[in-house]
Design a protein around this motif. Structure first.
Motif, PDB file in Angstrom:
ATOM      1  N   SER A 285      18.725 -34.254  -6.628  1.00  0.00           N
ATOM      2  CA  SER A 285      19.015 -35.679  -6.830  1.00  0.00           C
ATOM      3  C   SER A 285      18.282 -36.234  -8.047  1.00  0.00           C
TER       4      SER A 285
ATOM      5  N   ILE B 280      16.240 -49.919  -8.100  1.00  0.00           N
ATOM      6  CA  ILE B 280      17.069 -48.720  -8.279  1.00  0.00           C
ATOM      7  C   ILE B 280      16.703 -47.605  -7.305  1.00  0.00           C
TER       8      ILE B 280
ATOM      9  N   GLY C 224      16.688 -45.631  -3.843  1.00  0.00           N
ATOM     10  CA  GLY C 224      17.549 -45.474  -2.676  1.00  0.00           C
ATOM     11  C   GLY C 224      16.707 -45.196  -1.450  1.00  0.00           C
ATOM     12  N   THR C 225      15.999 -44.085  -1.479  1.00  0.00           N
ATOM     13  CA  THR C 225      15.120 -43.671  -0.386  1.00  0.00           C
ATOM     14  C   THR C 225      13.774 -43.278  -0.967  1.00  0.00           C
TER      15      THR C 225
ATOM     16  N   ILE D 239      13.977 -50.952   1.952  1.00  0.00           N
ATOM     17  CA  ILE D 239      14.253 -49.608   1.443  1.00  0.00           C
ATOM     18  C   ILE D 239      13.735 -48.607   2.460  1.00  0.00           C
TER      19      ILE D 239
ATOM     20  N   LEU E 147      16.856 -41.994  -6.456  1.00  0.00           N
ATOM     21  CA  LEU E 147      17.454 -43.190  -7.049  1.00  0.00           C
ATOM     22  C   LEU E 147      18.888 -43.392  -6.583  1.00  0.00           C
ATOM     23  N   LYS E 148      19.324 -44.640  -6.626  1.00  0.00           N
ATOM     24  CA  LYS E 148      20.701 -44.992  -6.221  1.00  0.00           C
ATOM     25  C   LYS E 148      21.697 -44.393  -7.177  1.00  0.00           C
TER      26      LYS E 148
END
Length: 80
Positions: free
Chosen positions: A8, A25, A27-28, A52, A79-80
């Motif tokens: 990722s 920006i 995601g996790t 988040i 990141l997204k």
């Protein structure tokens, strides 16, 4: 789950991950359970406020390996 981190788009380390969360920006966020609480406190609070997801990994060594680096990592962020 950890295997997906390596492929990722991500940040590794507290400073870069904190910037990603602040900039919206992230995601996790992955945090090592054995990381110093003083180091990860700010990012935990910011993730909570920003809703988040935080995933806890057992050790810094495991998180570093999942990120494809040879050293431990306290925090990483996909990141997204």
């Amino acid at each position: 789950m950890l295997e997906s981190i390596k492929s990722s788009k991500k940040t590794i380390g507290i400073r870069q991950s904190l910037k990603a969360v602040e900039n919206g920006i992230a995601g996790t966020v992955y945090i090592a359970k054995d990381a110093d609480e003083k180091v990860v406190r700010n990012i935990k609070e910011l993730c909570s406020v920003s809703s988040i997801e935080i995933v806890y990994i057992d050790t810094m060594k495991q998180l570093g390996k999942a990120c494809g680096i040879e050293v431990g990592a306290a925090v990483a962020c996909v990141l997204k």
